[in-house]
Design a protein around this motif. Structure first.
Motif, PDB file in Angstrom:
ATOM      1  N   LEU A  80      67.924  33.912  -3.317  1.00 26.80           N
ATOM      2  CA  LEU A  80      68.589  32.838  -4.194  1.00 26.80           C
ATOM      3  C   LEU A  80      69.967  33.555  -4.762  1.00 26.80           C
ATOM      4  CD1 LEU A  80      65.662  31.499  -6.333  1.00 26.80           C
ATOM      5  CD2 LEU A  80      67.370  30.308  -4.579  1.00 26.80           C
ATOM      6  N   LEU A  81      70.121  34.941  -4.714  1.00 28.02           N
ATOM      7  CA  LEU A  81      71.157  35.455  -5.267  1.00 28.02           C
ATOM      8  C   LEU A  81      72.356  35.417  -4.310  1.00 28.02           C
ATOM      9  CD1 LEU A  81      69.946  38.983  -6.907  1.00 28.02           C
ATOM     10  CD2 LEU A  81      70.773  37.199  -8.150  1.00 28.02           C
ATOM     11  N   LYS A  82      71.939  35.142  -3.106  1.00 32.19           N
ATOM     12  CA  LYS A  82      72.964  34.936  -1.933  1.00 32.19           C
ATOM     13  C   LYS A  82      73.667  33.589  -2.226  1.00 32.19           C
ATOM     14  CE  LYS A  82      70.899  37.975   1.204  1.00 32.19           C
ATOM     15  NZ  LYS A  82      69.948  37.933   2.446  1.00 32.19           N
ATOM     16  N   LEU A  83      73.104  32.756  -2.843  1.00 28.38           N
ATOM     17  CA  LEU A  83      73.559  31.320  -3.194  1.00 28.38           C
ATOM     18  C   LEU A  83      74.402  31.062  -4.289  1.00 28.38           C
ATOM     19  CD1 LEU A  83      70.284  29.175  -2.100  1.00 28.38           C
ATOM     20  CD2 LEU A  83      72.475  29.636  -0.895  1.00 28.38           C
ATOM     21  N   CYS A  84      74.551  32.034  -5.071  1.00 29.38           N
ATOM     22  CA  CYS A  84      74.757  32.113  -6.340  1.00 29.38           C
ATOM     23  C   CYS A  84      76.674  32.204  -6.582  1.00 29.38           C
ATOM     24  CB  CYS A  84      74.441  33.302  -7.235  1.00 29.38           C
ATOM     25  SG  CYS A  84      72.851  33.188  -7.859  1.00 29.38           S
ATOM     26  N   GLU A  85      76.789  31.511  -7.784  1.00 28.68           N
ATOM     27  CA  GLU A  85      78.613  31.825  -7.690  1.00 28.68           C
ATOM     28  C   GLU A  85      78.529  33.123  -7.817  1.00 28.68           C
ATOM     29  OE1 GLU A  85      78.901  30.171 -11.937  1.00 28.68           O
ATOM     30  OE2 GLU A  85      78.289  28.136 -11.246  1.00 28.68           O
ATOM     31  N   GLU A  86      80.261  33.281  -7.509  1.00 31.41           N
ATOM     32  CA  GLU A  86      80.560  34.658  -7.216  1.00 31.41           C
ATOM     33  C   GLU A  86      80.395  35.524  -8.570  1.00 31.41           C
ATOM     34  OE1 GLU A  86      85.081  36.667  -6.350  1.00 31.41           O
ATOM     35  OE2 GLU A  86      84.782  34.701  -6.017  1.00 31.41           O
ATOM     36  N   GLY A  87      80.223  36.685  -8.184  1.00 27.06           N
ATOM     37  CA  GLY A  87      79.918  37.964  -9.408  1.00 27.06           C
ATOM     38  C   GLY A  87      78.554  38.084  -9.902  1.00 27.06           C
ATOM     39  N   VAL A  88      78.254  39.356  -9.964  1.00 24.71           N
ATOM     40  CA  VAL A  88      76.838  39.898 -10.596  1.00 24.71           C
ATOM     41  C   VAL A  88      76.990  40.602 -11.603  1.00 24.71           C
ATOM     42  CG1 VAL A  88      74.982  41.204  -9.852  1.00 24.71           C
ATOM     43  CG2 VAL A  88      76.221  39.997  -8.192  1.00 24.71           C
ATOM     44  N   ILE A  89      76.019  40.284 -12.583  1.00 19.42           N
ATOM     45  CA  ILE A  89      75.880  41.136 -13.961  1.00 19.42           C
ATOM     46  C   ILE A  89      74.979  42.128 -13.680  1.00 19.42           C
ATOM     47  CG2 ILE A  89      74.939  41.213 -16.253  1.00 19.42           C
ATOM     48  CD1 ILE A  89      77.591  39.547 -16.239  1.00 19.42           C
ATOM     49  N   ASP A  90      75.348  43.277 -14.083  1.00 19.48           N
ATOM     50  CA  ASP A  90      74.417  44.697 -13.849  1.00 19.48           C
ATOM     51  C   ASP A  90      74.338  45.188 -15.082  1.00 19.48           C
ATOM     52  OD1 ASP A  90      73.162  46.829 -12.465  1.00 19.48           O
ATOM     53  OD2 ASP A  90      75.174  47.696 -11.880  1.00 19.48           O
ATOM     54  N   LYS A  91      73.159  45.577 -15.623  1.00 22.02           N
ATOM     55  CA  LYS A  91      73.008  46.099 -16.662  1.00 22.02           C
ATOM     56  C   LYS A  91      71.650  46.829 -16.847  1.00 22.02           C
ATOM     57  CE  LYS A  91      71.176  41.672 -18.626  1.00 22.02           C
ATOM     58  NZ  LYS A  91      71.384  40.698 -19.798  1.00 22.02           N
ATOM     59  N   ILE A  92      71.373  47.632 -17.769  1.00 19.21           N
ATOM     60  CA  ILE A  92      70.166  48.297 -18.147  1.00 19.21           C
ATOM     61  C   ILE A  92      69.701  47.722 -19.656  1.00 19.21           C
ATOM     62  CG2 ILE A  92      68.893  50.344 -18.588  1.00 19.21           C
ATOM     63  CD1 ILE A  92      70.793  51.887 -16.916  1.00 19.21           C
ATOM     64  N   ARG A  93      68.520  47.177 -19.758  1.00 17.65           N
ATOM     65  CA  ARG A  93      67.889  46.560 -20.711  1.00 17.65           C
ATOM     66  C   ARG A  93      66.988  47.768 -21.428  1.00 17.65           C
ATOM     67  NH1 ARG A  93      66.245  40.638 -21.237  1.00 17.65           N
ATOM     68  NH2 ARG A  93      68.481  40.664 -21.715  1.00 17.65           N
ATOM     69  N   TYR A  94      67.448  48.071 -22.718  1.00 17.10           N
ATOM     70  CA  TYR A  94      66.607  49.051 -23.393  1.00 17.10           C
ATOM     71  C   TYR A  94      65.653  48.116 -24.498  1.00 17.10           C
ATOM     72  CZ  TYR A  94      69.701  52.556 -21.699  1.00 17.10           C
ATOM     73  OH  TYR A  94      70.310  53.381 -20.905  1.00 17.10           O
ATOM     74  N   GLU A  95      64.336  48.396 -24.665  1.00 17.44           N
ATOM     75  CA  GLU A  95      63.506  47.467 -25.589  1.00 17.44           C
ATOM     76  C   GLU A  95      63.131  48.602 -26.653  1.00 17.44           C
ATOM     77  OE1 GLU A  95      60.534  45.142 -24.058  1.00 17.44           O
ATOM     78  OE2 GLU A  95      61.487  44.927 -22.035  1.00 17.44           O
ATOM     79  N   VAL A  96      63.485  48.227 -28.149  1.00 19.04           N
ATOM     80  CA  VAL A  96      63.403  48.896 -29.126  1.00 19.04           C
ATOM     81  C   VAL A  96      62.604  48.335 -30.117  1.00 19.04           C
ATOM     82  CG1 VAL A  96      64.786  50.430 -30.762  1.00 19.04           C
ATOM     83  CG2 VAL A  96      65.816  49.919 -28.525  1.00 19.04           C
ATOM     84  N   LYS A  97      61.584  48.807 -30.616  1.00 17.92           N
ATOM     85  CA  LYS A  97      60.950  48.263 -31.917  1.00 17.92           C
ATOM     86  C   LYS A  97      61.770  48.427 -33.215  1.00 17.92           C
ATOM     87  CE  LYS A  97      56.524  48.249 -29.737  1.00 17.92           C
ATOM     88  NZ  LYS A  97      55.155  48.879 -29.314  1.00 17.92           N
ATOM     89  N   SER A  98      61.864  47.425 -34.100  1.00 16.30           N
ATOM     90  CA  SER A  98      62.337  47.689 -35.330  1.00 16.30           C
ATOM     91  C   SER A  98      61.502  46.780 -36.288  1.00 16.30           C
ATOM     92  CB  SER A  98      63.784  47.311 -35.460  1.00 16.30           C
ATOM     93  OG  SER A  98      64.494  47.489 -36.606  1.00 16.30           O
ATOM     94  N   GLY A  99      60.969  47.483 -37.045  1.00 15.36           N
ATOM     95  CA  GLY A  99      59.932  46.717 -37.792  1.00 15.36           C
ATOM     96  C   GLY A  99      58.758  45.824 -37.201  1.00 15.36           C
TER      97      GLY A  99
END
Length: 160
Positions: A80-99
């Motif tokens: 499906l990524l091949k059918l997407c609009e131009e451009g890609v978001i590349d990120k690292i997601r960190y999960e952090v507990k707070s309360g």
């Protein structure tokens, strides 16, 4: 399909102290089949899993919006990524507990390198939550921080 409303607040991050507090870290690549603000259709690969997500237009205050998500195979997501609009978001997601809450902190790369944004999901818009020291200015509802907009107007092009 049942209606789901996502309620979240979004903030800039002022230091990398969140990294040492994170209990989970995931590489995410995503693109959009449709990036119209009234109905965003996103394809995401998060670690070894694929997802198809549909989001509606944000509320007036930007805190809530319709969201429907379905897990799909990683191979389907890659196709499906091949059918997407131009451009890609590349990120690292960190999960952090707070309360009692978990902050999802996204560190962006590529054309959005240098941008770090934290989100917290709430059960209602007025729900109180503990703000970590690394949390900066609130940007909830500001369209330029939506991932679909970061593809059209990446962080590197902003006048800082």
């Amino acid at each position: 399909m049942s209606e789901l409303i996502e309620i979240e607040r979004k903030f800039l991050v002022v230091s990398d102290a969140f990294k040492s507090e994170a209990y989970k870290r995931t590489q995410i690549v995503q693109a959009f089949l449709n990036s119209d603000k009234r109905r965003i259709v996103r394809v995401r690969i998060s670690g070894e899993e694929g997802f198809l997500t549909i989001k509606g237009e944000p509320s007036t205050d930007g805190v809530s919006r319709f969201e429907w998500e379905k897990q799909i195979s990683k191979s389907d997501a890659k196709a499906l990524l091949k059918l997407c609009e131009e451009g890609v978001i590349d990120k690292i997601r960190y999960e952090v507990k707070s309360g009692a809450h978990v902050f999802e902190v996204d560190e962006f790369f590529g054309d959005n390198d240098g941008l770090i944004v934290a989100e917290v999901e709430l059960s209602e818009s007025s729900e109180p939550f503990l703000k970590p020291k690394w949390l900066g200015k609130e940007v909830t509802g500001q369209p330029k921080y939506f991932n679909a907009q970061l593809l059209k107007h990446p962080y590197k092009s902003w006048n800082q």
